[in-house]
Motif scaffolding. Sequence first.
Motif, mmCIF file in Angstrom:
data_model
loop_
_atom_site.group_PDB
_atom_site.id
_atom_site.type_symbol
_atom_site.label_atom_id
_atom_site.label_comp_id
_atom_site.label_asym_id
_atom_site.label_seq_id
_atom_site.Cartn_x
_atom_site.Cartn_y
_atom_site.Cartn_z
ATOM 1 N N PRO A 136 0.803 -1.247 0.016
ATOM 2 C CA PRO A 136 0.016 0.002 0.100
ATOM 3 C C PRO A 136 1.016 1.223 -0.071
ATOM 4 N N GLY A 137 0.473 2.156 -0.823
ATOM 5 C CA GLY A 137 1.292 3.429 -0.971
ATOM 6 C C GLY A 137 2.310 3.431 -2.242
ATOM 7 N N ASP A 138 2.501 2.159 -2.551
ATOM 8 C CA ASP A 138 3.429 2.081 -3.699
ATOM 9 C C ASP A 138 2.959 2.562 -5.089
ATOM 10 N N GLU A 139 3.689 3.300 -6.109
ATOM 11 C CA GLU A 139 3.097 3.665 -7.221
ATOM 12 C C GLU A 139 3.683 2.876 -8.292
ATOM 13 N N VAL A 140 2.869 2.550 -9.469
ATOM 14 C CA VAL A 140 2.936 1.786 -10.583
ATOM 15 C C VAL A 140 2.795 2.768 -11.660
ATOM 16 N N ILE A 141 3.940 3.119 -12.355
ATOM 17 C CA ILE A 141 3.562 3.948 -13.784
ATOM 18 C C ILE A 141 2.922 3.037 -14.738
ATOM 19 N N VAL A 142 1.860 3.369 -15.333
ATOM 20 C CA VAL A 142 0.836 2.651 -16.292
ATOM 21 C C VAL A 142 0.843 3.607 -17.667
ATOM 22 N N PRO A 143 1.497 3.218 -18.457
ATOM 23 C CA PRO A 143 1.403 4.009 -19.796
ATOM 24 C C PRO A 143 0.023 3.652 -20.298
ATOM 25 N N ALA A 144 -0.620 4.911 -20.756
ATOM 26 C CA ALA A 144 -1.817 4.655 -21.243
ATOM 27 C C ALA A 144 -1.769 5.176 -22.780
ATOM 28 N N PRO A 145 -2.658 4.409 -23.801
ATOM 29 C CA PRO A 145 -3.730 3.622 -23.397
ATOM 30 C C PRO A 145 -3.424 2.332 -22.900
ATOM 31 N N PHE A 146 -4.173 1.788 -21.919
ATOM 32 C CA PHE A 146 -3.722 0.532 -21.299
ATOM 33 C C PHE A 146 -4.829 -0.532 -21.394
ATOM 34 N N TRP A 147 -4.667 -1.670 -21.046
ATOM 35 C CA TRP A 147 -5.533 -2.854 -21.204
ATOM 36 C C TRP A 147 -6.230 -2.594 -19.761
ATOM 37 N N ARG A 164 7.421 10.174 -12.465
ATOM 38 C CA ARG A 164 7.997 9.322 -11.291
ATOM 39 C C ARG A 164 8.136 10.184 -10.084
ATOM 40 N N THR A 165 8.043 9.668 -8.773
ATOM 41 C CA THR A 165 8.014 10.170 -7.718
ATOM 42 C C THR A 165 8.663 9.093 -6.753
ATOM 43 N N GLU A 166 8.729 9.977 -5.354
ATOM 44 C CA GLU A 166 9.397 9.029 -4.468
ATOM 45 C C GLU A 166 8.871 7.553 -3.952
ATOM 46 N N HIS A 167 7.477 7.631 -4.395
ATOM 47 C CA HIS A 167 6.868 6.388 -4.083
ATOM 48 C C HIS A 167 6.598 5.463 -5.332
ATOM 49 N N THR A 168 7.070 5.846 -6.598
ATOM 50 C CA THR A 168 7.241 4.969 -7.382
ATOM 51 C C THR A 168 7.927 3.585 -7.391
ATOM 52 N N LYS A 169 7.566 2.606 -7.461
ATOM 53 C CA LYS A 169 8.155 1.423 -7.347
ATOM 54 C C LYS A 169 8.277 0.548 -8.678
ATOM 55 N N VAL A 170 7.352 0.551 -9.486
ATOM 56 C CA VAL A 170 7.400 -0.287 -10.679
ATOM 57 C C VAL A 170 7.027 0.424 -12.010
ATOM 58 N N LEU A 171 7.075 -0.034 -13.210
ATOM 59 C CA LEU A 171 6.999 0.610 -14.410
ATOM 60 C C LEU A 171 6.179 -0.697 -15.162
ATOM 61 N N LEU A 172 4.916 -0.466 -15.462
ATOM 62 C CA LEU A 172 4.246 -1.501 -16.543
ATOM 63 C C LEU A 172 4.858 -1.019 -18.013
ATOM 64 N N PHE A 173 5.108 -2.227 -18.569
ATOM 65 C CA PHE A 173 5.411 -2.004 -19.765
ATOM 66 C C PHE A 173 4.826 -3.181 -20.694
ATOM 67 N N VAL A 174 4.352 -2.869 -21.672
ATOM 68 C CA VAL A 174 3.658 -3.721 -22.585
ATOM 69 C C VAL A 174 4.110 -3.423 -24.143
ATOM 70 N N SER A 175 4.478 -4.423 -24.742
ATOM 71 C CA SER A 175 4.891 -4.376 -26.267
ATOM 72 C C SER A 175 5.141 -5.701 -26.770
ATOM 73 N N PRO A 176 4.150 -5.974 -27.878
ATOM 74 C CA PRO A 176 3.122 -5.109 -28.484
ATOM 75 C C PRO A 176 1.979 -4.921 -27.668
ATOM 76 N N SER A 177 1.303 -3.810 -27.917
ATOM 77 C CA SER A 177 0.286 -3.355 -26.925
ATOM 78 C C SER A 177 -1.063 -3.595 -27.221
ATOM 79 N N ASN A 178 -1.784 -4.010 -26.078
ATOM 80 C CA ASN A 178 -3.376 -3.970 -26.135
ATOM 81 C C ASN A 178 -3.546 -2.821 -25.344
ATOM 82 N N PRO A 179 -4.137 -1.931 -26.063
ATOM 83 C CA PRO A 179 -5.163 -1.739 -27.180
ATOM 84 C C PRO A 179 -4.802 -1.352 -28.485
ATOM 85 N N THR A 180 -3.531 -1.025 -28.333
ATOM 86 C CA THR A 180 -3.282 0.036 -29.650
ATOM 87 C C THR A 180 -2.376 -0.800 -30.650
ATOM 88 N N GLY A 181 -1.805 -1.886 -30.468
ATOM 89 C CA GLY A 181 -1.189 -2.594 -31.646
ATOM 90 C C GLY A 181 0.341 -2.060 -31.621
#
Length: 406
Positions: free
Chosen positions: A125-136, A172-189
């Motif tokens: 709890p409190g950790d941040e995950v960077i989520v590139p959008a558009p995202f599944w 990114r902040t001091e609470h960032t812990k994870v980057l979500l990375f998706v390639s090839p992408s859903n929904p964009t391809g």
Amino acid sequence: MSSQNASQPRARRVSKRIGAIAESATLKVDAKAKALKAEGRPVIGFGAGEPDFPTPDYVVEAAVEACRDPKNHRYTPAGGLPELKKAIVEKTLRDSGLVIEPANVLVTNGGKQAIYAAFAAMIDPGDEVIVPAPFWTTYPEAIQLAGGTAVEVLADETQDYKVTVEQLEAARTEHTKVLLFVSPSNPTGSVYTADEIRAIGQWVEDNGLWVLTDEIYEHLVYDGVETGSMPVLCPFLQDNCVVVNGVAKTYAMTGWRVGWMIGPADLVKAATNLQSHATSNVSNVAQRAALAAVSGDLTAVDEMKVAFDRRRKMIVTMLNEIDGVLCPTPTGAFYAYPSVKGLLGKEYDGTRIETSAELAEYILDKAEVAAVPGEAFGSPGYLRFSYALGDDDIIEGITRLQKLFA
């Protein structure tokens, strides 16, 4: 019941944590399309990311044989059949060049469980995950269930829906812990190039973060794009990287529910402990089918890819013929993600449509075509069309839209 008890307020019926989860928008659209079809309406559904091909025969036969073998009628290790984990190790080396051991693998009930298990094991709890959008749609919900916060970073069609290192750094902040990375992408391809992946991977390393990379569409890359797996292109990340994959998209096995996560042994062990209480082992019959799939060659996969490539070019061309629609050419997966901003803010049949969600409802009602609005993916103003359906349906469905907006 005493008057004292009767005066007591009722306890909450659904927990806040579960009550906050949104229904899967893609499955909702698909279910609505199927319900309308059942009523006799000629709906064409572009909603679900599900290959229209049958599972290859040799995979089905492996499942039939597994049903007959009593050893598959019993509990097996929660983390996956040893034979399947070994096969995933070999498949991963063959397909992406990543060297792993069985201890780095957890077999899950589809890729969705792998994603949830990974986030549950990584974040507090409190950790941040960077989520590139558009995202599944599932990613933010899984993060929230694990107690984390999804921080969205939007990339639009002008940058081929791909985030930059500068955008990631700004989020990114001091609470960032994870980057979500998706390639090839859903929904964009969209597909990140090898150089783009290296740059992002170096940023992850420089900031001491984890990365979860979803590679479920790894075999569906077109136009000769030079790409690769992040932990292979960035080997310095392997101790802080989780790879999610599965058989659903590659082998037309969405209903078999077999996925896996690959990661450091301690994280995989923690996720396996969670699974031991949540579901125990994945269905042994499905695991035996997955074993046949990942152990076999990629002939069936390549045949499906040829069809997807043909459909990709067809749907992009037809969508771009609609005035007000701008559809970049996707280089991966089986989705087209056009901007429909040029169709918004106008009146149709006396009704003013302001959002892509309203537009999706309109085309379902008037053209009997089901697509998923961009609101579901964190980017209003777009529609997602899966082209994992027959050529005739694609032609008929997009032709209906061309006529609707002529």
